[in-house]
Motif scaffolding. Sequence first.
Motif, PDB file in Angstrom:
ATOM      1  N   ILE A  51     -11.383  45.026  -1.455  1.00 52.73           N
ATOM      2  CA  ILE A  51     -11.922  46.404  -2.061  1.00 52.73           C
ATOM      3  C   ILE A  51     -11.213  47.502  -1.314  1.00 52.73           C
ATOM      4  O   ILE A  51     -10.654  48.477  -1.730  1.00 52.73           O
ATOM      5  N   THR A  52     -11.228  47.150   0.138  1.00 52.92           N
ATOM      6  CA  THR A  52     -10.632  48.289   0.968  1.00 52.92           C
ATOM      7  C   THR A  52      -8.990  48.268   0.904  1.00 52.92           C
ATOM      8  O   THR A  52      -8.486  49.467   0.659  1.00 52.92           O
ATOM      9  N   ARG A  55      -8.312  50.121  -2.836  1.00 50.71           N
ATOM     10  CA  ARG A  55      -8.411  51.604  -2.706  1.00 50.71           C
ATOM     11  C   ARG A  55      -7.423  52.167  -1.612  1.00 50.71           C
ATOM     12  O   ARG A  55      -6.996  53.321  -2.052  1.00 50.71           O
ATOM     13  N   SER A  56      -6.996  51.493  -0.759  1.00 52.40           N
ATOM     14  CA  SER A  56      -5.930  52.172   0.048  1.00 52.40           C
ATOM     15  C   SER A  56      -4.745  52.127  -0.539  1.00 52.40           C
ATOM     16  O   SER A  56      -3.729  53.099  -0.444  1.00 52.40           O
ATOM     17  N   LEU A  58      -4.233  52.245  -3.773  1.00 55.31           N
ATOM     18  CA  LEU A  58      -4.437  53.282  -4.844  1.00 55.31           C
ATOM     19  C   LEU A  58      -4.180  54.952  -4.180  1.00 55.31           C
ATOM     20  O   LEU A  58      -3.661  55.750  -4.994  1.00 55.31           O
ATOM     21  N   GLY A  59      -4.846  54.944  -2.929  1.00 55.32           N
ATOM     22  CA  GLY A  59      -4.627  56.100  -2.515  1.00 55.32           C
ATOM     23  C   GLY A  59      -3.400  56.761  -1.987  1.00 55.32           C
ATOM     24  O   GLY A  59      -3.205  57.814  -1.763  1.00 55.32           O
ATOM     25  N   ARG A  62      -2.307  59.184  -4.752  1.00 53.86           N
ATOM     26  CA  ARG A  62      -3.245  60.312  -5.201  1.00 53.86           C
ATOM     27  C   ARG A  62      -2.361  61.835  -4.978  1.00 53.86           C
ATOM     28  O   ARG A  62      -2.859  62.602  -5.620  1.00 53.86           O
ATOM     29  N   LEU A 251     -16.784  48.168  -9.435  1.00 54.95           N
ATOM     30  CA  LEU A 251     -16.498  49.690  -9.090  1.00 54.95           C
ATOM     31  C   LEU A 251     -16.231  50.575  -9.973  1.00 54.95           C
ATOM     32  O   LEU A 251     -15.544  50.425 -10.985  1.00 54.95           O
ATOM     33  N   ASP A 253     -15.992  53.862 -10.292  1.00 59.86           N
ATOM     34  CA  ASP A 253     -15.088  54.892 -10.444  1.00 59.86           C
ATOM     35  C   ASP A 253     -13.921  54.239 -11.009  1.00 59.86           C
ATOM     36  O   ASP A 253     -12.900  55.199 -11.659  1.00 59.86           O
ATOM     37  N   LEU A 254     -13.481  53.086 -10.916  1.00 57.76           N
ATOM     38  CA  LEU A 254     -12.272  52.367 -11.300  1.00 57.76           C
ATOM     39  C   LEU A 254     -12.596  51.733 -12.557  1.00 57.76           C
ATOM     40  O   LEU A 254     -11.627  51.220 -13.272  1.00 57.76           O
TER      41      LEU A 254
END
Length: 701
Positions: A51-52, A55-56, A58-59, A62, A251, A253-254
């Motif tokens: 998961i980390t 998200r990293s 996708l970040g 942004r 998740l 939010d996703l």
Amino acid sequence: MSTLLMMHRLLMALVFLVFTLLFTWQVVNITRDLTLQRLHQQGSDELLKVITELRSALGQYRYLPFLISQNVSVKELLAFSKSEKSAEVSLYLEQTNLVAGSSSLFLLNTEGRALAYSHWRDEDDFFQRSHNDQAYFQQAQSGHRGRQFSLNVATKRPAYFLSSPIYDGTRFIGAAVVRIELQNLVKKLRSVETVLIADNNGTLFFSTGSFQRFENLQAQARVSSHDLSNGVTTALWEKDNHHWLARSVSLDDLAWEVTVLNDTDVVNKNVRNATLFSFGGCIAFGLLMLLFRERQLKLRSQNETRQALARNEAQQKAIINHAQVGLLLIDSQGLIRFANKMALQQFAVLMKLILNRPIAELVVAEGDPLVNRLLTNLDWDAFSPLIGYESVGVRGDGTEFPLMISVRKMLPEISPTLKELALEKDESRQFLVTVIDISRRKGLEMELKRANNSLETKVEERTKALSEAQNELIQAGKMAALGRMSTAVVHELNQPLTAIRNYVAICKQLLNKPEMLTENLTEIDLLTQHMAQITSQLKTYAYKKPEDKQPVSIQMVIEHSLLLFKKRIADEQVELTTRLPEKVLYVLGDNARLEQVMVNLINNGLDAMRAQSPRQLSIEVVCKEKVLITISDSGTGIAEELLDSLFDPFVTSKKIGDGLGLGLAIVKSIIRDLEGDIVVGQSQLGGASFTVILPLFSEEH
């Protein structure tokens, strides 16, 4: 009685087997539970890591929509609808997309239609589509940063969209959108376990295992739950005979559900090992108990056989007493416990006089270390038998006699159990000593030895006489050869003597002319040197070989010999080639005689090249178990009719007055004295080649 004993043993074996199975079952359950707990914790850690990383990943994208919204050209295109700006902004989006690594970038106006697109070169119809019904456009239109997950089962290209609103002052003029294909995004995951990502409807769109994408995930595996002893309930998945422990999280939010599957092979492995160790341990414990019980039975049996052992020892002593050789029984301290009649006769003693006495008193062992060490150190475990060893015995009256002695362990020829018991009793650890009187045989051996010594002495004297006679014959042969060449020597010496007399007569007439007198005296000196050379050759040929030889360096001998010809080689323009090994080679001999060999061979080579051109002389040394010294020249070579007699005295190919023909004969004699050989052949340079072969002297010699 035996039936009851057998039933008792079977019952005990059955009880032990039941206990072993119960114990193994309990150990297996505990091992499975602990392994699943550890696997559950590993799955939780791996899920958090996945998961980390998602998200990293996708970040990293942004910032792109906001970056595009701040571009001046982008705002001019949306605010004033300048069509000429569309190509410029599309080119900007194309370059930005390449740098950022996203899938595509595009601008939407207030109606949700695209005005610029990063892939404008490939997709012209993209500008005809409307995006006003997409969540990412609606979120941007509302003034928020939009995000939307899109799963198109038909195209099988799941994507994630990020958007940002664009304002002209306070007026909404459009939106910047980034499209990220998830297939490229999730490739960055570095998990070693199986990772599954599905949407909220359960449709799987990413998998690192054998699961089918774009199908319902739950329908592909059979899921069951298992409660652990620590209160945790785990989910176990099974598919195509493969088993996993699953850890999942949603998740929101996703709009994704991420699952990590840990293979449960380690559980089966640990269970299998626990089964083997627990069951094997129980079996080993049972065997140990059985061994202990058998040991007790064995001790009881040994006690019952002690009387049989005593009877057996009595029988052995009776057999020993009637043997035709001397036999004695001794204990581990070397004390005599029994002796048969033959032994008493050999040592001329009574039984009561030798019992409990050391056997070393009957065998003279002071000067015999082997027998002395054996008879004073009778260690049962480290004992090595002594077979047929000759020593000296002492009779009761003090006289000595030669004997042959053998010492062995004394073991009873009985059952294995009785034999083991005999070894455990210290009084039964006895040794059998066999004694044979060899006085008569020794007398015959002494007679034979005296006869052999007398014969060897005569052979040595005869050999020495023959050797001396051979040396005298060789020396006589040399002197005979000197006699045969007397005529040639007289001829060689008469010429210079006649010339000397003439020069002396002239000198008397020229006493008043010193300058002419000096020239004649010089000629006289040269003639005397020539005569000295003739006589020195004769003396060398008749000289006996030296008795004492020393190691001599071959390289040093060659260098010293070449120094004598340094001026002649330069004057006659001789091309000299020497090939000597770097390692110093030694032979047994003396420097003077070896240098004479080299000087004679080098001088012959130079003489053979006087009328030749060009003049080439080669000296090569090779070591092949022996030392090979080859001297080659480019002269006229050796006539074939001279090859067989080349090394005989007074054989020469030179003109009369140039030599006596003793040079090669002296060389052959010296080399023969040094236990070597010389070989003559055709040189590659066109002339003769002489190879001297000598034994190599090494440090081992």
